[in-house]
Each structure stands twice: as structure tokens, then as C-alpha cells.
Design an enzyme around this catalytic site. Structure first.
Site, PDB file in Angstrom:
ATOM      1  N   ASP A  28       0.818  -1.222   0.000  1.00 45.00           N
ATOM      2  CA  ASP A  28       0.000   0.000   0.000  1.00 45.00           C
ATOM      3  C   ASP A  28       0.849   1.267   0.000  1.00 45.00           C
ATOM      4  O   ASP A  28       0.336   2.359   0.243  1.00 45.00           O
ATOM      5  CB  ASP A  28      -0.940   0.000   1.209  1.00 45.00           C
ATOM      6  CG  ASP A  28      -0.183  -0.015   2.528  1.00 45.00           C
ATOM      7  OD1 ASP A  28       1.076  -0.045   2.503  1.00 45.00           O
ATOM      8  OD2 ASP A  28      -0.829  -0.003   3.597  1.00 45.00           O
ATOM      9  N   GLU A  30       3.123   2.179   2.096  1.00 49.23           N
ATOM     10  CA  GLU A  30       3.696   2.629   3.378  1.00 49.23           C
ATOM     11  C   GLU A  30       5.157   2.171   3.471  1.00 49.23           C
ATOM     12  O   GLU A  30       5.570   1.229   2.806  1.00 49.23           O
ATOM     13  CB  GLU A  30       2.862   2.071   4.539  1.00 49.23           C
ATOM     14  CG  GLU A  30       1.510   2.778   4.629  1.00 49.23           C
ATOM     15  CD  GLU A  30       0.649   2.300   5.784  1.00 49.23           C
ATOM     16  OE1 GLU A  30       1.051   1.364   6.502  1.00 49.23           O
ATOM     17  OE2 GLU A  30      -0.439   2.870   5.950  1.00 49.23           O
ATOM     18  N   ASP A 160      18.977  38.931  -1.146  1.00 56.43           N
ATOM     19  CA  ASP A 160      18.182  39.556  -0.083  1.00 56.43           C
ATOM     20  C   ASP A 160      18.986  39.584   1.209  1.00 56.43           C
ATOM     21  O   ASP A 160      20.077  39.003   1.306  1.00 56.43           O
ATOM     22  CB  ASP A 160      16.824  38.858   0.108  1.00 56.43           C
ATOM     23  CG  ASP A 160      16.973  37.370   0.381  1.00 56.43           C
ATOM     24  OD1 ASP A 160      17.973  36.972   0.996  1.00 56.43           O
ATOM     25  OD2 ASP A 160      16.077  36.604  -0.023  1.00 56.43           O
ATOM     26  N   LYS A 177      15.058  42.955  -1.036  1.00 59.41           N
ATOM     27  CA  LYS A 177      13.951  42.261  -1.702  1.00 59.41           C
ATOM     28  C   LYS A 177      12.664  42.416  -0.898  1.00 59.41           C
ATOM     29  O   LYS A 177      12.688  42.364   0.324  1.00 59.41           O
ATOM     30  CB  LYS A 177      14.305  40.772  -1.814  1.00 59.41           C
ATOM     31  CG  LYS A 177      13.246  39.923  -2.480  1.00 59.41           C
ATOM     32  CD  LYS A 177      13.709  38.476  -2.671  1.00 59.41           C
ATOM     33  CE  LYS A 177      13.335  37.602  -1.507  1.00 59.41           C
ATOM     34  NZ  LYS A 177      13.688  36.190  -1.720  1.00 59.41           N
ATOM     35  N   ARG A 179       8.509  40.988  -0.757  1.00 67.24           N
ATOM     36  CA  ARG A 179       7.550  40.009  -1.281  1.00 67.24           C
ATOM     37  C   ARG A 179       6.148  40.567  -1.138  1.00 67.24           C
ATOM     38  O   ARG A 179       5.860  41.294  -0.194  1.00 67.24           O
ATOM     39  CB  ARG A 179       7.637  38.693  -0.489  1.00 67.24           C
ATOM     40  CG  ARG A 179       8.829  37.830  -0.883  1.00 67.24           C
ATOM     41  CD  ARG A 179       8.602  36.413  -0.431  1.00 67.24           C
ATOM     42  NE  ARG A 179       9.769  35.564  -0.596  1.00 67.24           N
ATOM     43  CZ  ARG A 179      10.046  34.882  -1.706  1.00 67.24           C
ATOM     44  NH1 ARG A 179       9.260  34.958  -2.748  1.00 67.24           N
ATOM     45  NH2 ARG A 179      11.122  34.124  -1.770  1.00 67.24           N
ATOM     46  N   SER A 214      14.451  27.950  -5.768  1.00 67.51           N
ATOM     47  CA  SER A 214      13.255  27.106  -5.823  1.00 67.51           C
ATOM     48  C   SER A 214      12.535  27.364  -7.152  1.00 67.51           C
ATOM     49  O   SER A 214      12.817  26.711  -8.147  1.00 67.51           O
ATOM     50  CB  SER A 214      12.367  27.407  -4.615  1.00 67.51           C
ATOM     51  OG  SER A 214      11.176  26.671  -4.695  1.00 67.51           O
ATOM     52  N   GLY A 217      12.297  32.693  -8.945  1.00 61.74           N
ATOM     53  CA  GLY A 217      11.775  34.057  -9.016  1.00 61.74           C
ATOM     54  C   GLY A 217      12.778  35.067  -8.467  1.00 61.74           C
ATOM     55  O   GLY A 217      13.046  36.104  -9.089  1.00 61.74           O
ATOM     56  N   THR A 218      13.351  34.760  -7.325  1.00 58.79           N
ATOM     57  CA  THR A 218      14.306  35.669  -6.684  1.00 58.79           C
ATOM     58  C   THR A 218      15.554  35.819  -7.546  1.00 58.79           C
ATOM     59  O   THR A 218      15.993  36.938  -7.854  1.00 58.79           O
ATOM     60  CB  THR A 218      14.706  35.089  -5.310  1.00 58.79           C
ATOM     61  OG1 THR A 218      13.524  34.897  -4.533  1.00 58.79           O
ATOM     62  CG2 THR A 218      15.678  35.995  -4.585  1.00 58.79           C
TER      63      THR A 218
HETATM   64  C1  R5P Z   1      14.289  33.570   0.437  1.00 56.07           C
HETATM   65  O1  R5P Z   1      14.278  34.252   1.445  1.00 56.07           O
HETATM   66  C2  R5P Z   1      15.356  32.577   0.087  1.00 56.07           C
HETATM   67  O2  R5P Z   1      16.610  32.951   0.556  1.00 56.07           O
HETATM   68  C3  R5P Z   1      15.407  32.337  -1.397  1.00 56.07           C
HETATM   69  O3  R5P Z   1      15.773  33.532  -2.029  1.00 56.07           O
HETATM   70  C4  R5P Z   1      14.073  31.884  -1.900  1.00 56.07           C
HETATM   71  O4  R5P Z   1      13.567  30.870  -1.097  1.00 56.07           O
HETATM   72  C5  R5P Z   1      14.186  31.394  -3.315  1.00 56.07           C
HETATM   73  O5  R5P Z   1      12.917  31.027  -3.751  1.00 56.07           O
HETATM   74  P1  R5P Z   1      12.497  31.258  -5.248  1.00 56.07           P
HETATM   75  O6  R5P Z   1      13.558  30.579  -6.090  1.00 56.07           O
HETATM   76  O7  R5P Z   1      11.169  30.576  -5.372  1.00 56.07           O
HETATM   77  O8  R5P Z   1      12.434  32.715  -5.478  1.00 56.07           O
END
Ligand code: R5P
Length: 283
Positions: A28, A30, A160, A177, A179, A214, A217-218
Site C-alpha cells: 500500500d 507505506e 536579499d 527584496k 515580497r 526554488s 523568481g528571486t
Molecule cells: C528567500 O528568502 C530565500 O533565501 C530564497 O531567495 C528563496 O527561497 C528562493 O525562492 P524562489 O527561487 O522561489 O524565489
């Protein structure tokens, strides 16, 4: 005793004395976990990304089994700690996931946690958080020296304030930066709303260092701002490269001449190994 999860098999050559733990699945789906007989101090190296939820459950099961096997102490070594990005409430009453995960690790049997560039700690060192001791290692020196070796006129920048510690000892500067509020597009997220650049990058080989890439975007916004500011070249590095969706292509389109990450998370960019730093603390 060092124990390696199957998802850390790539690190085995750096830890010749390490033993493996077994992880399988019941029909299943697990998790089935089995550990070797163990006395003394146990260090369990287990990646918790991707599949954060499943991997965390595997870790909880393994920690409990290690304690049952006789380990006097257990340290969870989680190269990229998931759920670390929400350590405070933006809206009432959100779950503080960083706290919850650390409490669960403790309850599962961990006395301590070793991790890398933990998002909510924002600097290396040993900290007490949510009842557990965390040794937060950093890949910043490895990232900086790799990228500096590639250019003539380096200038280190963090995207940031939270990542300023990546560039502090290098006479670096940080973007300011901001948000926006929550947005929902399939997933809930807070988009980057502004990147102020209180420094001059004209003619510089800019090296942008962050803890996580991630959605990109940043980093994408930081790269574009540096290119528009007249930088000769822009390279970027991060400890944890998640590269959600087409992030890597977006970074290249924005003008990144190079992208490098560590192998806390496996990706085509994870060129720098965490093994050496881990070797120094797993004893
Ligand atoms: C934010 O405070 C982190 O240091 C990274 O800049 C952020 O988590 C990156 O996320 P993403 O790639 O989605 O902008």
C-alpha cells in the site's frame, strides 16, 4: 556509527565505514525501514527532498528504530531541511512548519540535527530551536571560491538580506527584496514584488549567492537587475537547487553564465559536494 539512507548512496565512497539502512515499501506504499544493530552515537544521513513528506516519515521511523537498536544518541543529518521556509506566521493562524518538523524529529528520537544553510537560521553555527540542537553547516565558502575561480573581477551579491551571510566576509552587498501577499496558481506562494539595488555592478563579474533556488523568481530578478546595471557577467550559486518547473531555463534566459549548487539536493547543477564538511562533523 554513520548510517546512510539508500537516497544517499552517492555519498558512500566518502564514508567507507558507514553502514546502510534498508528502506522498502509495503504494497500500500507505506514505508518499511530496518537499521543495523547499533550502540553508541548514531549519525543517520538521509535526504528529505524530493518527496519531503514520505522522506520525513522514513526518517522518523529510522530514528525510532535506531534508538530501539540501542543507540545512545541519534543525530539526524538532513542536508536540505524541508519545511524550513515557514518559521513565522504571515497570516493567523498558519502552521509554523519549521517548528513542527523540528519537534517531530526530537519526538522521533533525534538528539540533534545536522543540516546545511537552514533557511530560518540565516547563519552557520550551533543553535537550539524547537527543543533540538541544530548544527547548521554552510556551503557558502565552497560556492564563493568555485565561482570566484571562474572570473577576473568578482563582486559577490546576495539577493536579499536573509542571505547576506553568504557574501559578508567577501565585501559583498545585498539586494533589498520585498515580497507581496499570497497568490495562488495551483500552489500557494508569495511572489517577489521588488528588488532594490543599492550598489553598482557596472563592469563587474557578479556572483549571486543564495541558500535556495526554488521557483527561481528571486534569482531571475536579481540576474536581470545586474545585467541591466551593466555587469560584465552574472553567475549564480545556491546551496539547495530545487529548480521547480523550468527554473533552470529561466535563469539562463535571464543571462546567467553559470549556475552551481551543492548536492544537498541532486540536480544537474549539484557540482559541489557536502561530503568534506560532513566528514568534519560526523564523529
Ligand atoms: C528567500 O528568502 C530565500 O533565501 C530564497 O531567495 C528563496 O527561497 C528562493 O525562492 P524562489 O527561487 O522561489 O524565489
Amino acid at each position: 556509527m554513520i548510517l546512510l539512507s539508500p537516497n544517499c548512496a552517492d555519498l558512500a565512497r566518502h564514508f567507507p565505514a558507514a553502514q546502510q539502512i534498508e528502506i522498502k515499501h509495503f504494497p500500500d506504499a507505506e514505508n518499511y525501514v530496518r537499521v543495523p544493530e547499533c550502540t553508541g552515537s548514531a549519525f543517520l544521513v538521509h535526504r528529505c527532498y524530493p518527496q519531503q513528506d514520505v522522506s520525513l516519515v522514513q526518517l522518523f521511523l529510522a530514528l525510532g528504530a535506531l534508538r530501539d537498536a540501542g543507540a545512545e544518541s541519534a543525530t539526524a543529518v538532513v542536508p536540505y531541511l524541508p519545511y524550513a521556509r515557514q518559521d513565522k506566521r504571515v497570516r493567523s493562524v498558519e502552521a509554523i512548519s519549521a517548528q513542527a518538523v523540528c519537534r517531530l524529529l526530537k519526538a522521533a528520537g533525534a538528539d540533534a540535527l545536522v543540516t546545511f544553510d537552514c533557511h530560518f537560521l540565516k547563519k552557520p553555527g550551533v543553535f537550539e530551536y524547537a527543543g533540538i540542537s541544530i548544527n547548521n553547516l554552510t556551503m557558502r565558502d565552497a560556492l564563493a571560491s568555485h565561482l570566484k575561480s571562474r572570473v577576473k573581477n568578482p563582486m559577490l551579491i546576495s539577493p536579499d538580506e536573509g542571505a547576506r551571510y553568504f557574501v559578508e566576509g567577501e565585501n559583498g552587498s545585498a539586494f533589498q527584496k520585498t515580497r507581496g501577499g499570497y497568490k495562488e496558481r495551483g500552489a500557494i506562494y508569495r511572489a517577489v514584488s521588488g528588488m532594490k539595488m543599492p550598489f553598482d555592478v557596472a563592469g563587474k563579474d557578479v556572483l549571486i549567492l543564495d541558500d535556495i533556488i526554488s521557483t527561481g523568481g528571486t534569482m531571475t530578478k536579481a540576474i536581470k537587475a545586474c545585467i541591466n546595471g551593466g555587469a560584465s557577467s552574472v553567475r549564480c550559486g545556491a546551496t539547495h537547487g530545487l529548480f521547480i518547473g523550468d527554473t533552470a531555463a529561466a535563469l539562463k534566459r535571464a543571462g546567467a553564465a553559470e549556475i552551481v549548487c551543492s548536492n544537498t539536493v541532486a540536480s544537474e547543477f549539484s557540482g559541489l559536494s557536502i561530503a568534506e564538511l560532513l566528514n568534519g562533523v560526523l564523529e
